[in-house]
Design a protein around this motif. Structure first.
Motif, short mmCIF file in Angstrom:
data_model
loop_
_atom_site.label_atom_id
_atom_site.label_comp_id
_atom_site.label_asym_id
_atom_site.label_seq_id
_atom_site.Cartn_x
_atom_site.Cartn_y
_atom_site.Cartn_z
N GLY A 54 0.80 -1.25 -0.07
CA GLY A 54 0.00 -0.05 0.04
C GLY A 54 0.79 1.11 -0.12
O GLY A 54 2.19 1.19 0.21
N LEU A 55 0.36 2.50 -0.10
CA LEU A 55 1.00 3.78 0.06
C LEU A 55 0.31 4.46 1.17
O LEU A 55 -0.68 4.41 1.51
CB LEU A 55 0.55 4.55 -1.17
CG LEU A 55 1.33 4.19 -2.46
CD1 LEU A 55 1.00 5.09 -3.64
CD2 LEU A 55 3.20 4.17 -2.29
N PHE A 56 1.22 4.82 2.34
CA PHE A 56 0.86 5.62 3.40
C PHE A 56 1.11 7.07 3.31
O PHE A 56 2.49 7.41 3.21
CB PHE A 56 1.80 4.92 4.38
CG PHE A 56 1.34 5.34 5.79
CD1 PHE A 56 0.06 5.13 6.21
CD2 PHE A 56 1.98 6.13 6.57
CE1 PHE A 56 -0.50 5.61 7.63
CE2 PHE A 56 1.82 6.60 8.05
CZ PHE A 56 0.32 5.97 8.34
N LEU A 57 0.16 7.75 3.14
CA LEU A 57 0.30 9.33 2.97
C LEU A 57 0.55 9.83 4.63
O LEU A 57 -0.30 9.89 5.38
CB LEU A 57 -1.01 10.02 2.54
CG LEU A 57 -1.20 9.80 1.09
CD1 LEU A 57 -1.15 8.80 0.59
CD2 LEU A 57 -2.61 10.64 0.56
N SER A 58 1.92 9.98 4.60
CA SER A 58 2.55 9.96 6.03
C SER A 58 1.83 11.32 6.71
O SER A 58 1.50 11.17 8.09
CB SER A 58 4.00 10.42 5.90
OG SER A 58 4.54 9.40 5.30
N ARG A 59 1.94 12.40 6.26
CA ARG A 59 1.15 13.76 6.79
C ARG A 59 -0.23 13.36 7.43
O ARG A 59 -0.45 13.79 8.62
CB ARG A 59 1.23 14.77 5.98
CG ARG A 59 1.08 16.09 6.54
CD ARG A 59 1.44 17.17 5.82
NE ARG A 59 0.64 17.29 4.42
CZ ARG A 59 0.87 17.50 3.43
NH1 ARG A 59 2.07 17.29 2.89
NH2 ARG A 59 0.06 17.45 2.32
N GLU A 60 -0.92 12.89 6.70
CA GLU A 60 -2.47 12.49 7.20
C GLU A 60 -2.62 11.20 7.88
O GLU A 60 -3.83 10.99 8.24
CB GLU A 60 -3.29 12.95 5.97
CG GLU A 60 -3.41 14.33 5.39
CD GLU A 60 -2.58 14.22 4.19
OE1 GLU A 60 -1.57 13.39 4.00
OE2 GLU A 60 -2.47 15.14 3.60
N LYS A 61 -1.83 10.23 7.69
CA LYS A 61 -1.83 8.87 8.10
C LYS A 61 -2.88 8.16 7.48
O LYS A 61 -3.73 7.37 8.08
CB LYS A 61 -1.91 8.94 9.65
CG LYS A 61 -0.80 9.40 10.40
CD LYS A 61 -1.01 9.25 11.88
CE LYS A 61 0.08 9.89 12.73
NZ LYS A 61 0.21 9.66 14.09
N ILE A 62 -3.02 8.31 6.07
CA ILE A 62 -4.03 7.79 5.29
C ILE A 62 -3.40 6.68 4.63
O ILE A 62 -2.20 6.79 3.87
CB ILE A 62 -4.66 8.59 4.34
CG1 ILE A 62 -5.32 9.86 5.00
CG2 ILE A 62 -5.43 8.07 3.20
CD1 ILE A 62 -5.67 10.99 3.73
N LEU A 63 -3.85 5.47 4.71
CA LEU A 63 -3.16 4.31 3.76
C LEU A 63 -4.17 3.72 3.06
O LEU A 63 -5.59 3.61 2.91
CB LEU A 63 -3.32 3.07 5.02
CG LEU A 63 -2.84 1.75 4.44
CD1 LEU A 63 -1.27 1.70 3.83
CD2 LEU A 63 -3.02 0.51 5.28
N MET A 64 -3.60 3.87 1.56
CA MET A 64 -4.17 3.48 0.47
C MET A 64 -4.02 1.92 0.51
O MET A 64 -2.64 1.33 0.14
CB MET A 64 -3.57 4.24 -0.80
CG MET A 64 -3.73 5.44 -0.81
SD MET A 64 -5.17 6.32 -0.54
CE MET A 64 -5.77 5.92 -2.17
N ALA A 65 -4.93 1.11 0.69
CA ALA A 65 -4.44 -0.14 1.44
C ALA A 65 -4.62 -1.72 0.30
O ALA A 65 -3.88 -2.46 0.55
CB ALA A 65 -5.64 -0.63 2.37
N GLY A 66 -5.14 -1.22 -1.06
CA GLY A 66 -5.19 -2.20 -2.06
C GLY A 66 -6.05 -3.52 -1.28
O GLY A 66 -6.90 -3.09 -0.50
N ASP A 67 -5.51 -4.70 -1.39
CA ASP A 67 -6.15 -5.66 -0.92
C ASP A 67 -5.54 -6.27 0.35
O ASP A 67 -5.64 -7.23 0.94
CB ASP A 67 -6.43 -6.81 -1.82
CG ASP A 67 -7.61 -6.56 -2.85
OD1 ASP A 67 -8.10 -5.83 -2.61
OD2 ASP A 67 -7.76 -7.57 -3.55
#
Length: 258
Positions: free
Chosen positions: A165-178
């Motif tokens: 996944g990709l972790f948007l560090s500033r907002e702590k958002i995880l683009m998790a995929g499966d």
């Protein structure tokens, strides 16, 4: 990653942008007895002047994906990179639409396909012909690397060995995929189909709960976790209409999902 992606200087996207990402195609948590429908999340991430497409959807999503990008006045060929969470058809089948744009995938996931491991694990969802035909265009990334400003690669193995996944560090958002397929699975601690390791897939949930404030699943809408760990959706459910043609003498039947 083999080389740094350079900004295009494109203007900010308009439309339904939440923080630094826009959902282009919403993930739909639905299954059937005819096989996988594969309606996965496709999102646009914007960071440091870059535009990154997260996953591409399946072949049936092609025209709608292009329409959604055009609605934001984005030329598909002006994207800076495409990041693929894992190499299953419903997440990567449209990579050929993005000519000459870096295709990023975890090093472990690319080996999973190129070495033929997916066959040994009886994984039926790898579109090997597409991947092999474009294998020279892939750039590999490693767990913990930051290929884009404030965006970190997070290994989430289990469903496949190289799922990331990709972790948007500033907002702590995880683009998790499966790595997190849907909120129901997450809340009930059910792993997605595990072609690599069910234990690893379930172990990812602990990292997600401890680190992410917002989760964008592979087949569901974004959610946050309440104090008791219960997922709380951040958007309304996507509406999908299925049209069934039962008989030439009867009117088509519509089934609405929302």
């Amino acid at each position: 990653m083999q080389k740094q992606v350079t900004p295009t200087g494109a203007e900010d996207a308009t439309g339904r942008t939440r923080q630094r990402y826009t959902i282009l195609l919403p993930g739909i948590p639905v299954s059937s007895n005819r096989g996988a429908l594969g309606w996965s999340t496709v999102a646009l991430i914007e960071t440091g002047g870059l535009r990154i497409l997260f996953d591409t959807g399946s072949y049936g999503d092609r025209s709608l994906l292009i329409e959604r990008l055009q609605a934001l006045s984005i030329d598909p060929q002006a994207l800076d990179a495409v990041f693929i969470s894992h190499l299953h058809y419903d997440h990567c089948q449209n990579i050929d639409l993005f000519a000459d744009i870096p295709l990023l995938v975890s090093e472990r996931e690319l080996r999973y396909v190129l070495d033929g491991e997916y066959r040994q694990r009886r994984d039926p969802y790898v579109p090997a012909t597409t991947i092999l035909s474009l294998k020279n265009r892939f750039e590999t990334v490693l767990d913990g690397s930051e290929p884009f400003p404030d965006v970190r690669v997070v290994a989430l193995p289990g469903h496949t060995p190289g799922q990331a996944g990709l972790f948007l560090s500033r907002e702590k958002i995880l683009m998790a995929g499966d790595g997190v397929k849907n909120a129901w699975d997450f809340a009930n601690r059910m792993s997605p189909p595990a072609f690599y390791s069910q234990d690893a897939a379930l172990g990812n949930y602990e990292w997600v709960a401890a680190n992410a404030s917002e989760i964008v699943p592979g087949h569901d809408r974004p959610f946050r976790l309440g104090a008791d760990g219960t997922p709380a959706y951040l958007t309304a459910a996507a509406e999908v209409t299925l049209t069934y043609f039962p008989d030439p003498g009867l009117e088509p039947k519509e089934v609405h999902l929302s």
